[in-house]
Enzyme design. Structure first.
Site, mmCIF file in Angstrom:
data_model
loop_
_atom_site.group_PDB
_atom_site.id
_atom_site.type_symbol
_atom_site.label_atom_id
_atom_site.label_comp_id
_atom_site.label_asym_id
_atom_site.label_seq_id
_atom_site.Cartn_x
_atom_site.Cartn_y
_atom_site.Cartn_z
ATOM 1 N N GLY A 36 -11.754 -4.580 2.211
ATOM 2 C CA GLY A 36 -13.203 -4.349 2.310
ATOM 3 C C GLY A 36 -13.695 -3.357 1.271
ATOM 4 O O GLY A 36 -14.791 -3.519 0.717
ATOM 5 N N GLY A 95 -6.481 -9.153 0.564
ATOM 6 C CA GLY A 95 -5.275 -9.249 1.390
ATOM 7 C C GLY A 95 -4.453 -10.496 1.133
ATOM 8 O O GLY A 95 -3.287 -10.426 0.712
ATOM 9 N N ARG A 131 0.826 -1.213 0.000
ATOM 10 C CA ARG A 131 0.000 0.000 0.000
ATOM 11 C C ARG A 131 0.862 1.266 0.000
ATOM 12 O O ARG A 131 0.489 2.277 -0.593
ATOM 13 C CB ARG A 131 -0.931 0.001 1.218
ATOM 14 C CG ARG A 131 -2.095 -0.946 1.049
ATOM 15 C CD ARG A 131 -2.970 -0.969 2.277
ATOM 16 N NE ARG A 131 -4.238 -1.633 1.991
ATOM 17 C CZ ARG A 131 -5.171 -1.868 2.892
ATOM 18 N NH1 ARG A 131 -4.984 -1.517 4.146
ATOM 19 N NH2 ARG A 131 -6.291 -2.476 2.552
ATOM 20 N N LYS A 142 -15.031 -16.982 3.616
ATOM 21 C CA LYS A 142 -16.464 -17.056 3.898
ATOM 22 C C LYS A 142 -17.315 -16.607 2.731
ATOM 23 O O LYS A 142 -17.089 -15.539 2.170
ATOM 24 C CB LYS A 142 -16.789 -16.163 5.100
ATOM 25 C CG LYS A 142 -16.258 -16.690 6.402
ATOM 26 C CD LYS A 142 -16.755 -15.820 7.513
ATOM 27 C CE LYS A 142 -16.487 -16.467 8.861
ATOM 28 N NZ LYS A 142 -16.824 -15.537 9.937
HETATM 29 P P1 ADP Z 1 -8.807 -12.238 0.664
HETATM 30 O O1 ADP Z 1 -8.263 -11.466 1.849
HETATM 31 O O2 ADP Z 1 -7.739 -12.521 -0.340
HETATM 32 O O3 ADP Z 1 -10.019 -11.597 0.080
HETATM 33 P P2 ADP Z 1 -10.216 -13.992 2.463
HETATM 34 O O4 ADP Z 1 -9.871 -13.111 3.599
HETATM 35 O O5 ADP Z 1 -11.621 -14.105 2.059
HETATM 36 O O6 ADP Z 1 -9.310 -13.660 1.184
HETATM 37 O O7 ADP Z 1 -9.760 -15.477 2.788
HETATM 38 C C1 ADP Z 1 -8.428 -15.823 2.953
HETATM 39 C C2 ADP Z 1 -8.291 -16.937 3.934
HETATM 40 O O8 ADP Z 1 -9.106 -18.046 3.557
HETATM 41 C C3 ADP Z 1 -6.870 -17.445 4.012
HETATM 42 O O9 ADP Z 1 -6.390 -17.221 5.302
HETATM 43 C C4 ADP Z 1 -6.996 -18.925 3.691
HETATM 44 O O10 ADP Z 1 -6.190 -19.745 4.483
HETATM 45 C C5 ADP Z 1 -8.444 -19.214 3.966
HETATM 46 N N1 ADP Z 1 -8.910 -20.396 3.211
HETATM 47 C C6 ADP Z 1 -9.069 -20.508 1.881
HETATM 48 N N2 ADP Z 1 -9.476 -21.731 1.538
HETATM 49 C C7 ADP Z 1 -9.582 -22.448 2.674
HETATM 50 C C8 ADP Z 1 -9.969 -23.795 2.980
HETATM 51 N N3 ADP Z 1 -10.330 -24.655 2.022
HETATM 52 N N4 ADP Z 1 -9.989 -24.138 4.274
HETATM 53 C C9 ADP Z 1 -9.639 -23.284 5.237
HETATM 54 N N5 ADP Z 1 -9.254 -22.017 5.021
HETATM 55 C C10 ADP Z 1 -9.226 -21.598 3.741
HETATM 56 C C1 3PG Z 2 -8.410 -1.709 5.426
HETATM 57 O O1 3PG Z 2 -7.334 -2.121 5.875
HETATM 58 O O2 3PG Z 2 -9.230 -2.443 4.845
HETATM 59 C C2 3PG Z 2 -8.690 -0.227 5.504
HETATM 60 O O3 3PG Z 2 -7.542 0.476 5.834
HETATM 61 C C3 3PG Z 2 -9.817 0.093 6.473
HETATM 62 O O4 3PG Z 2 -9.479 -0.248 7.774
HETATM 63 P P1 3PG Z 2 -10.639 -0.474 8.858
HETATM 64 O O5 3PG Z 2 -11.315 -1.783 8.477
HETATM 65 O O6 3PG Z 2 -9.956 -0.540 10.195
HETATM 66 O O7 3PG Z 2 -11.603 0.664 8.752
HETATM 67 MG MG MG Z 3 -8.497 -11.561 3.905
#
Ligand code: ADP
Ligand code: 3PG
Ligand code: MG
Length: 391
Positions: A372, A349, A40, A201
């Site tokens: 988000g 992320g 970032r 999720k």
């Molecule tokens: P992003 O941040 O890239 O949008 P998410 O936060 O939705 O992705 O999800 C990422 C997380 O999902 C990772 O920590 C990963 O380990 C977990 N994950 C993905 N597939 C599986 C699975 N089949 N079982 C358990 N955890 C999983």
């Molecule tokens: C993020 O990391 O998604 C943004 O910087 C927003 O942070 P926040 O979810 O703490 O508002």
């Molecule tokens: Mg994530």
């Protein structure tokens, strides 16, 4: 969606430009910005350099973590200022406060091309209230406002939203890119568009999937969220965690017309910490197993579909990437897309993390800094931080 670009701001020489950036990056245990965690910060450098070269006085506003409206040294922007200074090859001053006498003094002492960062804006109790009075206190520090914090633009907060009512507001270069690429995936994609959605999720990505059913040729699902969909389709995923409260929503999808595609095989194990998984077809998952990655047949199937795409939008890993035994599915798709001729747009992320670890980020057309914010943008929501910078 057209933005008010910074290039339209006229002569910036000697102007005080207040720039909101998103420097919300994870810190290491010893309080530094981790080597592969500065994405970032790196991505805002073009905007900051642009302003420096135009002779502006640059004043940066950013948040770090959730300090809940009071100063907390744990959330100081000091390590971020250090990293930014290394990246710019130039001193970055850090004010010890957000607003107040010291900040006013420091702003007053700035010469053209200098860079000053205010301390974490969330140290102020009114930042998260989108408070006009506080926004005004920030606004008097500058002549122009630039929002380059796409990743924070889903937050209606003073330095992201209310401030734009008091100063001429423009989008930074990163912001322009984010809106251009994510906006094109959603509104005028190169067709066929194939979308890949994975991650933890289904509840957090349901609306995004729904919105893409309007424009995407295929939507490929993977990761833990696919387990909920498989369950609805009557395919057992053993003891994998699922979200039964989402069943009704998932049932609304036309799961039979092939637009939404689910994994045909997986890599399973009894626990997440397993050193090795067992590959088998979906449908042959054992009751005591967790589905932790997509299998090689799914990778092949997905690659075949991706071959014909002109544009690919990807969010969320295909498996439990933190364990190398279950990172292969995601890594295979990263490699495949790195060599693809399609326009590739990625965000999230964990998804970005694995691409950066594989050092393939330059092989993608666009990698979003948003978490988000990106999801809300792709849901089709109007983000509060964009109101004043969109024409
Ligand atoms: P992003 O941040 O890239 O949008 P998410 O936060 O939705 O992705 O999800 C990422 C997380 O999902 C990772 O920590 C990963 O380990 C977990 N994950 C993905 N597939 C599986 C699975 N089949 N079982 C358990 N955890 C999983
Ligand atoms: C993020 O990391 O998604 C943004 O910087 C927003 O942070 P926040 O979810 O703490 O508002
Ligand atoms: Mg994530």
């Amino acid at each position: 969606m057209k933005v008010k670009a910074i290039k339209q701001a006229g002569n910036l020489r000697g102007k005080r430009v207040l720039v909101r950036v998103d420097f919300n990056v994870p810190l290491t245990k010893d309080g530094k910005v981790g080597q592969s965690e500065d994405f970032r910060i790196v991505r805002t450098v073009p905007t900051i350099k642009y302003l420096i070269n135009k002779g502006a006085k640059v004043i940066l506003m950013a948040h770090l973590g959730r300090p809940e409206g009071k100063p907390d040294p744990k959330y100081s922007l000091s390590p971020v200022a250090k990293r930014l200074s290394q990246l710019l090859g130039k001193k970055v001053l850090l004010s010890p406060e957000v607003v107040g006498k010291k900040t006013i003094e420091l702003v007053g002492s700035l010469k053209n091309g200098d860079v000053l960062m205010l301390e974490n804006v969330r140290f102020h109790p009114r930042e998260e209230m989108n408070c006009k009075r506080f926004a005004k206190q920030l606004a008097v520090l500058g002549d122009i406002y630039v929002n380059d914090a796409f990743a924070a633009s889903h937050r209606a907060q003073s330095s992201v939203c209310a401030i734009a009512e008091f100063l001429p507001a423009y989008a930074g270069l990163l912001m322009e890119d984010e809106i251009k690429y994510l906006g094109s995936a959603l509104r005028k994609p190169k067709k066929p568009l194939v979308v890949i959605i994975g991650g933890a999720k289904i509840s957090t990505k349901m609306k995004v999937i729904k919105n893409f059913t309007k424009v995407a040729k295929r939507i490929l699902l993977g990761g833990a969220l696919a387990n909920t969909v498989l369950t609805v389709m009557g395919i057992s995923v053993g003891k994998s965690p699922i979200e039964p409260e989402m069943f009704a929503e998932v049932k609304k999808f036309k799961l039979t017309d092939n637009q939404i595609v689910v994994p045909v095989d997986g890599v399973m194990a009894i626990k997440r910490e397993a050193k090795k998984g067992r590959t088998d077809a979906m449908g042959d998952v054992r009751q005591n197993e967790l589905v932790l990655d997509i299998g090689p047949d799914t990778v092949k199937l997905y690659e075949n579909i991706l071959k014909s795409a002109k544009m690919v939008m990807w969010n969320g890993p295909m498996g439990l990437i933190e364990n190398p035994a279950f990172a292969k599915g995601t890594a295979s798709l990263v490699k495949f897309l790195a060599n693809s001729k399609a326009e590739t747009i990625v965000g999230g992320g964990e998804t970005v993390q694995i691409i950066r670890k594989m050092r393939l980020e330059n092989k993608f057309n666009f990698i979003s800094t948003g978490g988000g914010a990106m999801l809300e943008f792709l849901e089709g929501k109007k983000l509060p931080g964009l109101k004043k910078i969109i024409k």
